[in-house]
Design an enzyme around this catalytic site. Structure first.
Site, PDB file in Angstrom:
ATOM      1  N   SER A  90       0.863  -1.174   0.000  1.00 10.57           N
ATOM      2  CA  SER A  90       0.000   0.000   0.000  1.00 10.57           C
ATOM      3  C   SER A  90       0.901   1.226   0.000  1.00 10.57           C
ATOM      4  O   SER A  90       1.777   1.361   0.851  1.00 10.57           O
ATOM      5  CB  SER A  90      -0.887  -0.026   1.255  1.00 10.57           C
ATOM      6  OG  SER A  90      -1.672   1.142   1.321  1.00 10.57           O
ATOM      7  N   LYS A  94      -3.179   5.409  -2.414  1.00 11.94           N
ATOM      8  CA  LYS A  94      -4.159   6.267  -1.755  1.00 11.94           C
ATOM      9  C   LYS A  94      -4.535   7.420  -2.674  1.00 11.94           C
ATOM     10  O   LYS A  94      -3.664   8.067  -3.262  1.00 11.94           O
ATOM     11  CB  LYS A  94      -3.562   6.819  -0.464  1.00 11.94           C
ATOM     12  CG  LYS A  94      -3.212   5.757   0.564  1.00 11.94           C
ATOM     13  CD  LYS A  94      -4.450   5.090   1.120  1.00 11.94           C
ATOM     14  CE  LYS A  94      -4.109   4.211   2.302  1.00 11.94           C
ATOM     15  NZ  LYS A  94      -5.312   3.571   2.863  1.00 11.94           N
ATOM     16  N   GLY A 107      -4.325  -4.065   5.987  1.00 14.04           N
ATOM     17  CA  GLY A 107      -3.381  -3.818   7.079  1.00 14.04           C
ATOM     18  C   GLY A 107      -3.622  -2.460   7.690  1.00 14.04           C
ATOM     19  O   GLY A 107      -4.390  -1.649   7.169  1.00 14.04           O
ATOM     20  N   ASP A 141      -7.404   3.390  -2.978  1.00 13.18           N
ATOM     21  CA  ASP A 141      -8.109   3.463  -1.690  1.00 13.18           C
ATOM     22  C   ASP A 141      -8.370   4.928  -1.361  1.00 13.18           C
ATOM     23  O   ASP A 141      -7.434   5.712  -1.195  1.00 13.18           O
ATOM     24  CB  ASP A 141      -7.246   2.810  -0.600  1.00 13.18           C
ATOM     25  CG  ASP A 141      -7.988   2.694   0.735  1.00 13.18           C
ATOM     26  OD1 ASP A 141      -9.147   3.151   0.826  1.00 13.18           O
ATOM     27  OD2 ASP A 141      -7.393   2.147   1.685  1.00 13.18           O
ATOM     28  N   GLU A 163     -11.463   1.277  -3.258  1.00  9.76           N
ATOM     29  CA  GLU A 163     -11.745   0.976  -1.854  1.00  9.76           C
ATOM     30  C   GLU A 163     -12.387   2.160  -1.131  1.00  9.76           C
ATOM     31  O   GLU A 163     -11.873   3.282  -1.199  1.00  9.76           O
ATOM     32  CB  GLU A 163     -10.420   0.577  -1.180  1.00  9.76           C
ATOM     33  CG  GLU A 163     -10.544   0.028   0.226  1.00  9.76           C
ATOM     34  CD  GLU A 163      -9.186  -0.463   0.758  1.00  9.76           C
ATOM     35  OE1 GLU A 163      -8.240  -0.680  -0.042  1.00  9.76           O
ATOM     36  OE2 GLU A 163      -9.069  -0.620   1.988  1.00  9.76           O
ATOM     37  N   ASP A 174     -14.040  -1.304   3.200  1.00  9.21           N
ATOM     38  CA  ASP A 174     -13.067  -1.452   4.283  1.00  9.21           C
ATOM     39  C   ASP A 174     -13.734  -0.919   5.558  1.00  9.21           C
ATOM     40  O   ASP A 174     -14.331  -1.700   6.326  1.00  9.21           O
ATOM     41  CB  ASP A 174     -11.776  -0.678   3.929  1.00  9.21           C
ATOM     42  CG  ASP A 174     -10.769  -0.584   5.071  1.00  9.21           C
ATOM     43  OD1 ASP A 174     -11.036  -1.090   6.171  1.00  9.21           O
ATOM     44  OD2 ASP A 174      -9.683   0.018   4.882  1.00  9.21           O
ATOM     45  N   LYS A 195      -1.359  -0.888  -4.301  1.00  5.99           N
ATOM     46  CA  LYS A 195      -2.542  -0.111  -3.914  1.00  5.99           C
ATOM     47  C   LYS A 195      -2.059   1.303  -3.640  1.00  5.99           C
ATOM     48  O   LYS A 195      -1.008   1.493  -3.036  1.00  5.99           O
ATOM     49  CB  LYS A 195      -3.166  -0.736  -2.672  1.00  5.99           C
ATOM     50  CG  LYS A 195      -4.050   0.201  -1.847  1.00  5.99           C
ATOM     51  CD  LYS A 195      -4.808  -0.548  -0.790  1.00  5.99           C
ATOM     52  CE  LYS A 195      -4.996   0.293   0.456  1.00  5.99           C
ATOM     53  NZ  LYS A 195      -5.711  -0.433   1.517  1.00  5.99           N
ATOM     54  N   LYS A 213      -9.977  -6.834   7.502  1.00  4.87           N
ATOM     55  CA  LYS A 213      -8.920  -6.462   8.459  1.00  4.87           C
ATOM     56  C   LYS A 213      -9.328  -7.109   9.761  1.00  4.87           C
ATOM     57  O   LYS A 213     -10.317  -6.677  10.369  1.00  4.87           O
ATOM     58  CB  LYS A 213      -8.891  -4.942   8.663  1.00  4.87           C
ATOM     59  CG  LYS A 213      -8.079  -4.184   7.645  1.00  4.87           C
ATOM     60  CD  LYS A 213      -8.069  -2.706   7.951  1.00  4.87           C
ATOM     61  CE  LYS A 213      -7.469  -1.981   6.756  1.00  4.87           C
ATOM     62  NZ  LYS A 213      -7.639  -0.516   6.847  1.00  4.87           N
TER      63      LYS A 213
HETATM   64  O1  OSB Z   1      -7.333   2.009   4.639  1.00 11.56           O
HETATM   65  O2  OSB Z   1      -6.183   0.275   4.323  1.00 11.56           O
HETATM   66  C1  OSB Z   1      -6.319   1.367   4.866  1.00 11.56           C
HETATM   67  C2  OSB Z   1      -3.151   2.249   6.843  1.00 11.56           C
HETATM   68  C3  OSB Z   1      -3.716   2.872   7.925  1.00 11.56           C
HETATM   69  C4  OSB Z   1      -5.071   3.041   7.994  1.00 11.56           C
HETATM   70  C5  OSB Z   1      -5.885   2.565   6.968  1.00 11.56           C
HETATM   71  C6  OSB Z   1      -5.340   1.911   5.879  1.00 11.56           C
HETATM   72  C7  OSB Z   1      -3.949   1.779   5.807  1.00 11.56           C
HETATM   73  C8  OSB Z   1      -3.240   1.183   4.681  1.00 11.56           C
HETATM   74  C9  OSB Z   1      -1.890   0.559   4.970  1.00 11.56           C
HETATM   75  O3  OSB Z   1      -3.615   1.257   3.535  1.00 11.56           O
HETATM   76  C10 OSB Z   1      -1.851  -0.890   4.793  1.00 11.56           C
HETATM   77  C11 OSB Z   1      -0.563  -1.473   5.339  1.00 11.56           C
HETATM   78  O4  OSB Z   1       0.424  -1.493   4.597  1.00 11.56           O
HETATM   79  O5  OSB Z   1      -0.548  -1.904   6.499  1.00 11.56           O
HETATM   80 MG    MG Z   2      -8.592   0.992   3.261  1.00 12.28          MG
END
Ligand code: OSB
Ligand code: MG
Length: 383
Positions: free
Chosen positions: A142, A169, A302, A194, A219, A244, A167, A274
């Site tokens: 991510s 953001k 995660g 995401d 997402e 999510d 992935k 998660k």
């Molecule tokens: O939305 O998946 C998410 C990290 C912190 C809070 C929310 C998210 C995330 C990530 C990181 O996308 C995923 C990771 O590498 O642990």
């Molecule tokens: Mg997410």
């Protein structure tokens, strides 16, 4: 065998690079860890992957989780044992605090510590205890960058390390340009975005511009607590929607599946499982099985978890019901300056292989953990 003591620690973890999402930038994390001790001399560990504030969703911030654990959940475990006798498995443990509404993150830490105990008692890896069959599977990263050059450079690093699934953001105004640049640079990777609930009913149509980029999924574009409006906009997007933030339980998952089913669009619903967001692995396993039976694809998300949390999630990924690569690795190498396991987790060419090691399959580094942690609270639970 009874639980004799539960200790709550607060552990400081420093990310090697800041992580940016639509809701904020994170670099240092203060994480609750729950340690359970039992009458047969075992010690189990569970991380709660909190963030400093509730900007991702409610009750994931460190203060809320500490309050839930200290004031309600840990005393409930002690009270249950006094009334009903030893808590010796995860089912009993969950019963002890089932009356507490919400607090899914807080509950998941206690449950994870108990799973660690259960695996040690069975002398088995968690993946085996959970019915895992797939020892090798692809894993993803991510990317949480602030600028396009930053994101492209992290993606480059990740692809060089062998990852085939990225992935990224996004948020309004930082979406099409980012996704298009990544797709042009990496035509063959599995690419997903995401939004962390950054869009509204006024601006979600911007996302239709992503429909020709062959994205695996979008997402949580809308509100953190919404399932219904997501099902509505999914009718007008060709790219599948992945939930999510708004999935906390098997019931939430069933509600989502029936909404998408009414629209004849189950192939355009994907669920990010998660474990901490659904109160732990027991519920997560039920969700994975339900989704598989329905034809809804799932993957494991995660929370920038420590190597201990990630190791548990990787064991969960061994379930045959989980079809898509999860967020298990950081695009630039290790997540943290100092972590809580003796050896780092490693993937080979974007593939992770589960070993034969008991429980999470990695050794918890107690001395390093103690250096990074402060002991906050202890609940004596002998009857
Ligand atoms: O939305 O998946 C998410 C990290 C912190 C809070 C929310 C998210 C995330 C990530 C990181 O996308 C995923 C990771 O590498 O642990
Ligand atoms: Mg997410």
């Amino acid at each position: 065998m009874a639980i004799t003591r539960i200790t709550l620690y607060l552990t400081s973890l420093q990310l090697r690079a800041p992580f940016t999402t639509s809701f904020g930038t994170y670099q240092s994390l203060e994480r609750p860890f729950v340690v359970i001790e039992t009458a047969d001399g075992l010690r189990g560990v569970g991380e709660v992957p909190t963030l400093r504030d509730p900007a991702y969703k409610a009750e994931v911030d460190t203060p809320a989780v500490l309050t839930s654990l200290r004031e309600f959940i840990l005393p409930a475990v002690a009270a249950w044992q006094r009334e009903h006798g030893p808590i010796d498995d995860v089912a009993c443990l969950r019963d002890s605090y089932a009356w507490v509404k919400g607090a899914v993150f807080a509950k998941s830490g206690v449950e994870a510590a108990m799973w660690d105990i259960a695996a040690q008692r069975a002398d088995q890896p968690l993946w085996q205890l959970w019915g895992g069959e797939r020892r090798e599977f692809p894993v993803g990263v991510s990317i949480g960058g602030k600028t396009l050059p930053q994101i492209l450079s992290l993606a480059e690093q990740a692809v060089d390390l062998g990852y085939r699934r990225l992935k990224v953001k996004i948020w309004p105004g930082f979406d099409e340009e980012v996704a298009r640049a990544l797709r042009e640079r990496f035509p063959d990777v599995l690419l997903q975005v995401d939004a962390n609930s950054a869009y509204t009913m006024e601006n979600w149509r911007r996302l239709q511009a992503l429909d020709d980029l062959d994205l695996l999924l979008i997402e949580q574009p809308l509100f953190d607590d919404d399932i219904i409006l997501h099902s509505e906009i999914s009718r007008e997007l060709r790219t599948p929607i992945c939930l999510d933030e708004s999935i906390h339980s098997l019931r939430d998952t069933q509600a989502a599946a029936s909404l998408w089913e009414r629209n004849n669009a189950l192939d355009r619903l994907i669920v990010n499982i998660k474990p901490p967001r659904v109160s732990g692995f027991a519920e997560a396993i039920e969700i994975a099985r339900f989704c598989d039976a329905k034809g809804v694809r799932t993957w494991i998300g995660g929370m920038l978890d420590s190597a201990w949390g990630k190791a548990m999630n990787l064991n969960f990924n061994g379930l045959p019901e989980i079809g898509l690569p999860g967020d298990h690795f950081s695009p630039g190498g290790a997540y943290f300056v100092a972590d809580v396991t003796e050896a780092p987790l490693v993937s080979q060419d974007g593939t992770f292989t589960l070993g034969e090691g008991v429980s999470a399959g990695v050794a918890f580094d107690w001395p390093r953990f103690e250096r990074l942690s402060e002991r906050l609270y202890q609940e004596e639970t002998t009857s």
